[in-house]
Design an enzyme around this catalytic site. Sequence first.
Site, PDB file in Angstrom:
ATOM      1  N   CYS A  68      -3.355   3.676  13.814  1.00  0.00           N
ATOM      2  CA  CYS A  68      -3.731   5.099  13.702  1.00  0.00           C
ATOM      3  C   CYS A  68      -2.530   6.014  13.497  1.00  0.00           C
ATOM      4  O   CYS A  68      -2.700   7.172  13.115  1.00  0.00           O
ATOM      5  CB  CYS A  68      -4.495   5.529  14.948  1.00  0.00           C
ATOM      6  SG  CYS A  68      -6.023   4.616  15.165  1.00  0.00           S
ATOM      7  N   HIS A  82      -3.774  13.299  15.463  1.00  0.00           N
ATOM      8  CA  HIS A  82      -4.712  12.220  15.151  1.00  0.00           C
ATOM      9  C   HIS A  82      -6.013  12.486  15.904  1.00  0.00           C
ATOM     10  O   HIS A  82      -6.001  12.770  17.111  1.00  0.00           O
ATOM     11  CB  HIS A  82      -4.096  10.878  15.568  1.00  0.00           C
ATOM     12  CG  HIS A  82      -5.071   9.755  15.552  1.00  0.00           C
ATOM     13  ND1 HIS A  82      -5.905   9.523  14.485  1.00  0.00           N
ATOM     14  CD2 HIS A  82      -5.360   8.812  16.490  1.00  0.00           C
ATOM     15  CE1 HIS A  82      -6.661   8.471  14.758  1.00  0.00           C
ATOM     16  NE2 HIS A  82      -6.354   8.021  15.959  1.00  0.00           N
ATOM     17  N   ASN A 106     -13.120   9.015  14.669  1.00  0.00           N
ATOM     18  CA  ASN A 106     -11.751   8.530  14.489  1.00  0.00           C
ATOM     19  C   ASN A 106     -11.682   7.708  13.196  1.00  0.00           C
ATOM     20  O   ASN A 106     -12.231   6.614  13.128  1.00  0.00           O
ATOM     21  CB  ASN A 106     -11.382   7.670  15.714  1.00  0.00           C
ATOM     22  CG  ASN A 106      -9.978   7.096  15.636  1.00  0.00           C
ATOM     23  OD1 ASN A 106      -9.327   7.158  14.591  1.00  0.00           O
ATOM     24  ND2 ASN A 106      -9.520   6.534  16.743  1.00  0.00           N
TER      25      ASN A 106
HETATM   26  O1  UT7 Z   1      -7.100   5.806  17.606  1.00  0.00           O
HETATM   27  C1  UT7 Z   1      -6.521   5.336  18.789  1.00  0.00           C
HETATM   28  C2  UT7 Z   1      -7.360   4.510  19.607  1.00  0.00           C
HETATM   29  N1  UT7 Z   1      -8.368   4.941  20.479  1.00  0.00           N
HETATM   30  C3  UT7 Z   1      -8.381   5.971  21.340  1.00  0.00           C
HETATM   31  O2  UT7 Z   1      -7.645   6.887  21.302  1.00  0.00           O
HETATM   32  C4  UT7 Z   1      -9.421   5.950  22.428  1.00  0.00           C
HETATM   33  C5  UT7 Z   1      -8.862   6.425  23.726  1.00  0.00           C
HETATM   34  N2  UT7 Z   1      -9.836   6.328  24.822  1.00  0.00           N
HETATM   35  C6  UT7 Z   1     -10.920   7.106  24.866  1.00  0.00           C
HETATM   36  O3  UT7 Z   1     -11.133   7.962  24.010  1.00  0.00           O
HETATM   37  C7  UT7 Z   1     -11.823   6.952  26.061  1.00  0.00           C
HETATM   38  O4  UT7 Z   1     -11.237   6.084  26.985  1.00  0.00           O
HETATM   39  C8  UT7 Z   1     -13.242   6.429  25.683  1.00  0.00           C
HETATM   40  C9  UT7 Z   1     -14.017   7.507  24.959  1.00  0.00           C
HETATM   41  C10 UT7 Z   1     -13.122   5.186  24.813  1.00  0.00           C
HETATM   42  C11 UT7 Z   1     -14.021   6.077  26.947  1.00  0.00           C
HETATM   43  O5  UT7 Z   1     -14.092   7.184  27.804  1.00  0.00           O
HETATM   44  P1  UT7 Z   1     -13.746   7.048  29.363  1.00  0.00           P
HETATM   45  O6  UT7 Z   1     -14.030   8.357  29.970  1.00  0.00           O
HETATM   46  O7  UT7 Z   1     -12.336   6.526  29.452  1.00  0.00           O
HETATM   47  O8  UT7 Z   1     -14.807   5.995  29.839  1.00  0.00           O
HETATM   48  P2  UT7 Z   1     -14.553   4.553  30.506  1.00  0.00           P
HETATM   49  O9  UT7 Z   1     -14.042   3.587  29.498  1.00  0.00           O
HETATM   50  O10 UT7 Z   1     -13.773   4.749  31.765  1.00  0.00           O
HETATM   51  O11 UT7 Z   1     -16.030   4.144  30.880  1.00  0.00           O
HETATM   52  C12 UT7 Z   1     -16.802   4.906  31.809  1.00  0.00           C
HETATM   53  C13 UT7 Z   1     -18.196   4.341  31.832  1.00  0.00           C
HETATM   54  C14 UT7 Z   1     -18.248   2.824  31.984  1.00  0.00           C
HETATM   55  O12 UT7 Z   1     -19.341   2.539  32.803  1.00  0.00           O
HETATM   56  P3  UT7 Z   1     -19.108   2.163  34.351  1.00  0.00           P
HETATM   57  O13 UT7 Z   1     -18.217   0.955  34.352  1.00  0.00           O
HETATM   58  O14 UT7 Z   1     -18.436   3.366  34.954  1.00  0.00           O
HETATM   59  O15 UT7 Z   1     -20.487   1.914  34.845  1.00  0.00           O
HETATM   60  C15 UT7 Z   1     -18.539   2.332  30.599  1.00  0.00           C
HETATM   61  O16 UT7 Z   1     -19.236   1.106  30.583  1.00  0.00           O
HETATM   62  O17 UT7 Z   1     -18.863   4.621  30.600  1.00  0.00           O
HETATM   63  C16 UT7 Z   1     -19.422   3.423  30.067  1.00  0.00           C
HETATM   64  N3  UT7 Z   1     -19.446   3.528  28.615  1.00  0.00           N
HETATM   65  C17 UT7 Z   1     -20.456   4.095  27.944  1.00  0.00           C
HETATM   66  N4  UT7 Z   1     -21.585   4.667  28.357  1.00  0.00           N
HETATM   67  C18 UT7 Z   1     -22.409   5.170  27.406  1.00  0.00           C
HETATM   68  C19 UT7 Z   1     -18.488   3.116  27.729  1.00  0.00           C
HETATM   69  N5  UT7 Z   1     -18.890   3.414  26.483  1.00  0.00           N
HETATM   70  C20 UT7 Z   1     -20.092   4.018  26.598  1.00  0.00           C
HETATM   71  C21 UT7 Z   1     -20.980   4.564  25.653  1.00  0.00           C
HETATM   72  N6  UT7 Z   1     -22.118   5.132  26.116  1.00  0.00           N
HETATM   73  N7  UT7 Z   1     -20.739   4.559  24.321  1.00  0.00           N
END
Ligand code: UT7
Length: 318
Positions: A110, A244, A275
């Site tokens: 990215c 980005h 993204n």
């Molecule tokens: O281009 C460069 C690469 N990528 C990035 O920059 C991404 C950087 N990271 C992020 O943007 C965020 O970490 C995410 C958007 C990917 C995730 O957000 P988060 O607030 O960090 O959520 P998390 O990974 O801590 O997950 C929280 C909860 C989990 O459930 P439990 O374990 O708390 O029960 C996940 O399983 O949200 C759940 N979850 C979802 N729920 C509904 C993960 N994805 C989803 C989803 N819909 N799509």
Amino acid sequence: MSFQILGTGRYVPEHVVTNDDLAKLVDTSDEWITTRTGIKTRHIATDETASQMAAEAARDALARSGVRAEELDLILCATVSGDYIVPGLACLVQREIGASCPAFDLNAACSAFLFLLETAAAYISTGRYDKVLVIGAEQMSRVVDWTDRSTCILFGDGAGAMVLGKGDNYLGSHLTVRGGDEVLRMDTLPGISPFYTGPKSHPYVQMNGSETYKFATRAVPGEIGALLEQCGVEQSQVDWVICHQANRRIIEAAARRLKGIPSEKFLMNIQEYGNTSAASIPLLVDECCRKGLFHEGDLIVMAAFGGGLSSTACLVRW
Ligand code: UT7
């Protein structure tokens, strides 16, 4: 000598996928995606390939810069989702637009578009290259695992391009790599060697979201701070910041840390495109150009982060 931006261009697929559409594929919701990422829709290829999108963006940038394909001295492309490993995307674009110059790809995930600008600046500085076409193009929909809700909701497809020419508008850059494959990774083909007994590969995006998030919210402001210090520019002098587009919350967190730059200067289009990896910065720059947002002399910071892990920032005078 560095470069000036002569023109920008873009291509995004017509097909738009909403968060509600995704909720029919995986266990997610518009509410979760919107609040955690700021993304509402993404454009997804139906019959376009990365090289076709790249060539369309290139034609657009050439037309808007008044440069003919035959005048190009170099074509540089960035992608992690090109049509092939060989030939590279830049070679396909070269043929498609009717250019005859050298062409090659660069992979820095990215952050790649800013690595392209740095590479183009170095080539132009030699004095042997004048007109350089740089393209970030991604068909991320080919490389995400559509059963993994934590990644498939994030990405979109598209291509952005710039035609660069000799000039003095690339004022500085800061590039950092913290090598490792633990946080963000995309494997190559699994292979069918009857002799290989090592680990199997999974050729789709694999990401530790929260680690990437933590890295990005520190790295982006750190990189911009270091860049401005190196260039002797105050935060208050910055007219626009193009980050980005990975997550609205990452950009807002970076803006909070850079107290001298008002938050409204951090431009965003993530809500519409998601993204688009290497395409996200040139797509946003192109969109802002078309809206007439940038004026001659504006100081624009571009900042990116991604797999590598890498984080980068550069300063451009419009
Ligand atoms: O281009 C460069 C690469 N990528 C990035 O920059 C991404 C950087 N990271 C992020 O943007 C965020 O970490 C995410 C958007 C990917 C995730 O957000 P988060 O607030 O960090 O959520 P998390 O990974 O801590 O997950 C929280 C909860 C989990 O459930 P439990 O374990 O708390 O029960 C996940 O399983 O949200 C759940 N979850 C979802 N729920 C509904 C993960 N994805 C989803 C989803 N819909 N799509």
